[in-house]
Design a protein around this motif. Structure first.
Motif, PDB file in Angstrom:
ATOM      1  N   ALA A 240       0.332  29.087 -20.766  1.00  0.00           N
ATOM      2  CA  ALA A 240       1.151  29.748 -21.783  1.00  0.00           C
ATOM      3  C   ALA A 240       0.293  30.290 -22.919  1.00  0.00           C
ATOM      4  N   GLY A 241      -0.677  29.476 -23.358  1.00  0.00           N
ATOM      5  CA  GLY A 241      -1.568  29.938 -24.420  1.00  0.00           C
ATOM      6  C   GLY A 241      -2.481  31.054 -23.967  1.00  0.00           C
ATOM      7  N   LEU A 242      -3.013  30.941 -22.737  1.00  0.00           N
ATOM      8  CA  LEU A 242      -3.920  31.968 -22.220  1.00  0.00           C
ATOM      9  C   LEU A 242      -3.226  33.313 -22.076  1.00  0.00           C
ATOM     10  N   ALA A 243      -1.952  33.296 -21.747  1.00  0.00           N
ATOM     11  CA  ALA A 243      -1.224  34.551 -21.597  1.00  0.00           C
ATOM     12  C   ALA A 243      -1.251  35.351 -22.898  1.00  0.00           C
ATOM     13  N   VAL A 244      -1.216  34.640 -24.026  1.00  0.00           N
ATOM     14  CA  VAL A 244      -1.286  35.320 -25.328  1.00  0.00           C
ATOM     15  C   VAL A 244      -2.710  35.817 -25.596  1.00  0.00           C
ATOM     16  N   GLU A 247      -3.831  39.058 -23.880  1.00  0.00           N
ATOM     17  CA  GLU A 247      -3.282  40.325 -24.352  1.00  0.00           C
ATOM     18  C   GLU A 247      -4.300  41.125 -25.161  1.00  0.00           C
ATOM     19  N   GLN A 248      -5.142  40.418 -25.926  1.00  0.00           N
ATOM     20  CA  GLN A 248      -6.011  41.122 -26.872  1.00  0.00           C
ATOM     21  C   GLN A 248      -7.473  40.701 -26.826  1.00  0.00           C
ATOM     22  N   LEU A 249      -7.793  39.521 -26.289  1.00  0.00           N
ATOM     23  CA  LEU A 249      -9.127  38.971 -26.483  1.00  0.00           C
ATOM     24  C   LEU A 249     -10.218  39.834 -25.854  1.00  0.00           C
ATOM     25  N   ARG A 250     -10.062  40.241 -24.597  1.00  0.00           N
ATOM     26  CA  ARG A 250     -11.106  41.031 -23.957  1.00  0.00           C
ATOM     27  C   ARG A 250     -11.334  42.369 -24.653  1.00  0.00           C
ATOM     28  N   PRO A 251     -10.263  43.135 -24.954  1.00  0.00           N
ATOM     29  CA  PRO A 251     -10.487  44.394 -25.681  1.00  0.00           C
ATOM     30  C   PRO A 251     -11.131  44.184 -27.051  1.00  0.00           C
ATOM     31  N   LEU A 252     -10.739  43.102 -27.738  1.00  0.00           N
ATOM     32  CA  LEU A 252     -11.337  42.823 -29.043  1.00  0.00           C
ATOM     33  C   LEU A 252     -12.822  42.502 -28.913  1.00  0.00           C
ATOM     34  N   ALA A 253     -13.186  41.699 -27.896  1.00  0.00           N
ATOM     35  CA  ALA A 253     -14.600  41.362 -27.684  1.00  0.00           C
ATOM     36  C   ALA A 253     -15.404  42.620 -27.381  1.00  0.00           C
ATOM     37  N   GLN A 254     -14.853  43.499 -26.567  1.00  0.00           N
ATOM     38  CA  GLN A 254     -15.547  44.741 -26.227  1.00  0.00           C
ATOM     39  C   GLN A 254     -15.733  45.626 -27.457  1.00  0.00           C
ATOM     40  N   ARG A 255     -14.680  45.724 -28.269  1.00  0.00           N
ATOM     41  CA  ARG A 255     -14.773  46.536 -29.478  1.00  0.00           C
ATOM     42  C   ARG A 255     -15.744  45.934 -30.486  1.00  0.00           C
TER      43      ARG A 255
END
Length: 275
Positions: A240-244, A247-255
């Protein structure tokens, strides 16, 4: 390693981190000297670590010196103009920890004959847990690379790159990475407090969770992805936590890495304009 004289140009946070790690690895304080304009900063390093405090002006270097440039990148042209003759007259190995300043720019200031290594250590170096990325120019000898390897492996793990163009990315990851991890710790702590946990407990739990997970990942042959799936039960709380997060973690890390790497390239361009 034969006895080395380590000369720092600059007395800021990175110099302090490296000196702290070196002293913990029993490199004698009298073998380390720090040149900086601030008597307060270099004096504090001398008092804490027993190193030699020297004024910012260039002076004759001891034989077998390794010069570590740890001042601000934008100050490099002016500082190396002051130190140029001294460095060219000896056989010093020049190591730069200035983010975004290429070895080509350094040799343009000092001369092609100077042996130059670029290094990007991070702040955990002060407790011997650093990650340092290194790049050596073609004229740096094997024994010189070994000297640099031993200096920086004394404050953590060392990773050599054979393509200097990747230094900005490595800097964005390992050099800036501690700040990302600390921000993540802050976010976990604050989120737990919002859910009712007291701050002392929330901080301790967040810190130990990140520390223990990193140690587990380092000790395991499995990839982080594999380990993550091992601790994620379908339909459970972790899922449940990972689903949240997903949503944003990978794109944020890339940016984030792209922005930090681009800033490194921009610093290099600023240096060209100021030169």
């Amino acid at each position: 390693m034969t006895e080395q004289h380590i000369v720092f140009i600059g007395a800021g946070n990175m110099a302090r981190a490296l000196i702290s790690g070196m002293r913990q690895r029993d490199i004698p304080g009298e073998s380390i000297q720090v040149h900086a304009p601030s008597t307060l900063h270099r004096g504090a390093l001398a008092e804490e670590f027993g190193v030699r405090s020297r004024p910012a002006q260039a002076e004759k270097l001891p034989e077998n010196s390794v010069v570590i440039y740890a001042a601000k990148p934008k100050q490099m042209p002016a500082i190396l103009q002051e130190w140029g003759d001294t460095l060219r007259s000896g056989s010093a190995l020049f190591v730069s920890v200035a983010a975004g300043v290429s070895s080509t720019q350094i040799t343009a200031l000092l001369g092609e004959e100077i042996s130059v290594v670029r290094a990007m250590p991070n702040t955990p170096s002060q407790i011997g847990a650093g990650a340092t990325t290194l790049f050596a120019r073609a004229n740096v000898g094997a024994s010189q690379c070994d000297t640099v390897q031993q200096i920086f492996s004394g404050v953590g793990k060392v990773f050599w790159l054979h393509d200097e163009a990747l230094m900005d990315t490595a800097t964005a990851l390992a050099g800036s990475g501690p700040a990302y991890v600390l921000l993540f710790l802050e976010a976990l702590e604050d989120a737990a407090v919002l859910q009712g946990l007291d701050r002392i407990t929330a901080r301790a739990l967040a810190l130990q969770t990140v520390l223990g997970t990193a140690q587990m990942a380092a000790a395991s042959p499995a990839s982080p992805s594999e380990l993550r799936h091992q601790v994620t039960s379908p339909g459970g709380t972790t899922a449940a936590g990972l689903a949240v997060w997903e949503e944003q973690l990978r794109p944020l890390a890339q940016r984030a890495l792209a922005a930090a790497a681009e800033r490194g390239r921009a610093l290099s361009q600023l240096l060209k304009k100021d030169a």
